[in-house]
Design a protein around this motif. Sequence first.
Motif, mmCIF file in Angstrom:
data_model
loop_
_atom_site.group_PDB
_atom_site.id
_atom_site.type_symbol
_atom_site.label_atom_id
_atom_site.label_comp_id
_atom_site.label_asym_id
_atom_site.label_seq_id
_atom_site.Cartn_x
_atom_site.Cartn_y
_atom_site.Cartn_z
ATOM 1 N N SER A 9 5.350 13.571 0.693
ATOM 2 C CA SER A 9 6.547 14.563 1.281
ATOM 3 C C SER A 9 7.166 15.544 0.160
ATOM 4 O O SER A 9 6.763 15.314 -0.899
ATOM 5 N N ASP A 10 7.741 16.344 0.670
ATOM 6 C CA ASP A 10 8.325 17.461 -0.337
ATOM 7 C C ASP A 10 9.359 16.840 -1.091
ATOM 8 O O ASP A 10 9.579 17.313 -2.198
ATOM 9 N N ASP A 11 9.901 15.913 -0.656
ATOM 10 C CA ASP A 11 11.089 15.146 -1.373
ATOM 11 C C ASP A 11 10.428 14.582 -2.672
ATOM 12 O O ASP A 11 10.648 14.403 -3.714
ATOM 13 N N ASP A 12 9.288 13.791 -2.357
ATOM 14 C CA ASP A 12 8.392 12.970 -3.587
ATOM 15 C C ASP A 12 7.771 14.193 -4.439
ATOM 16 O O ASP A 12 7.807 13.709 -5.666
ATOM 17 N N VAL A 13 7.412 15.244 -4.086
ATOM 18 C CA VAL A 13 6.864 16.268 -4.856
ATOM 19 C C VAL A 13 7.970 16.783 -5.791
ATOM 20 O O VAL A 13 7.868 16.861 -6.841
ATOM 21 N N SER A 70 0.837 -1.313 0.014
ATOM 22 C CA SER A 70 0.109 0.201 -0.153
ATOM 23 C C SER A 70 0.766 1.222 -0.189
ATOM 24 O O SER A 70 2.165 1.405 0.366
ATOM 25 N N LYS A 71 0.315 2.231 -0.572
ATOM 26 C CA LYS A 71 1.036 3.533 -0.639
ATOM 27 C C LYS A 71 0.136 4.728 -0.479
ATOM 28 O O LYS A 71 -0.718 4.824 -1.034
ATOM 29 N N PHE A 72 0.724 5.926 0.162
ATOM 30 C CA PHE A 72 0.111 7.014 0.191
ATOM 31 C C PHE A 72 0.138 7.725 -1.141
ATOM 32 O O PHE A 72 1.319 7.885 -1.637
ATOM 33 N N SER A 129 1.436 10.354 -8.025
ATOM 34 C CA SER A 129 1.664 9.302 -7.269
ATOM 35 C C SER A 129 1.014 8.063 -7.952
ATOM 36 O O SER A 129 1.856 6.974 -7.842
ATOM 37 N N LEU A 130 0.104 8.214 -8.559
ATOM 38 C CA LEU A 130 -0.775 7.045 -9.125
ATOM 39 C C LEU A 130 -0.043 6.443 -10.382
ATOM 40 O O LEU A 130 0.093 5.495 -10.522
ATOM 41 N N GLN A 131 0.579 7.591 -10.822
ATOM 42 C CA GLN A 131 1.463 7.311 -12.360
ATOM 43 C C GLN A 131 2.587 6.686 -12.057
ATOM 44 O O GLN A 131 2.957 5.509 -12.576
#
Length: 326
Positions: free
Chosen positions: A77-81, A70-72, A108-110
């Motif tokens: 987070s800012d790093d993921d942005v 599972s994943k948010f 995130s879904l892509q």
Amino acid sequence: MKEVPTAEDDSNLLVIILDTNPFVWAESAKAQTPLSLDDALRQVLIFINAHLALKYNNKVVVIASHVGYSKFLYPISDDDVAKHRISGHRNANMYPNFQFVMDQIVASLQELLSETDVSFLQTDTGTSSMITGAFSMALCYINRITKNDELGHIKPRILILSLSPDSAAHYIPLMNCIFSAQKAAIPVDVCKVYGEETAFLQQAANITGGIYVRVENAQSLLQHLMFAFLPERYARKFLNLPNQDQVDFRAACFCHKKIVDIGYVCSVCLSIFCSWSPVCSTCKTKFAFRPMVPPSGRGRSSPAVSSRGSPSLANNNSNNPSPSHP
């Protein structure tokens, strides 16, 4: 479920668990009334925007229940942005907060789908969604947020958009999550978008005081989301919302992980078994007497053995909640 006082000015935290199983979505896209993940995502994003527009302090969280983990999807987070390279350019025709949420969810879904190796999943980890993992993440996030809310103005709820069938192997951890949500007074709503009825999620909605809706026409997903799941917990007191006429309370046995209509329940730890055994495999209790089995040629079960330390014959296909797990 215990009653929690709600007020009109409460902040509503909506945690959406989105089933992103690619195998089930492929079947849904080929159904008589097709619904692809792209079409469903557009309707879910409109629903999220409507929830945020209801009140300035409404919050939303989106968690993907994928195959194997599972994943948010939001918040990230800012790093993921920075990793997703989400553009800071804003559309003048869109409310900035709406675009911010939409960009993060889509990015995130892509990434989640691009990292999915279908051939590996089919051979190693299976094809069932990690609904229990996403459920646990939702409860942990809610607990962290509510702990910081000293005034108790945040009213959380969970909405599960489900397509995958029940997985008997996940019965015990899923029931743990359901009882945790019940104890924390968190209603669990379930929207069954595609596939057969799910007994475990029906129980989740019934036990926690949530709403269970099965979407008959997949193209009307947004209509169901708006009319059944958009009202907040305070507004639900004044509305006639869908309810469950019948609930499937069948359980999964602890020995073979099969969904059973009639099972043997250990009187010490309440473990459920599909066949009688002289020793409980969970708590190692040795039973003193043999159970009373149904007479031959009859479909109904005999009365359960009441002696302590002996297994009882229990019928789980009724409108009474199934026995709790150890």
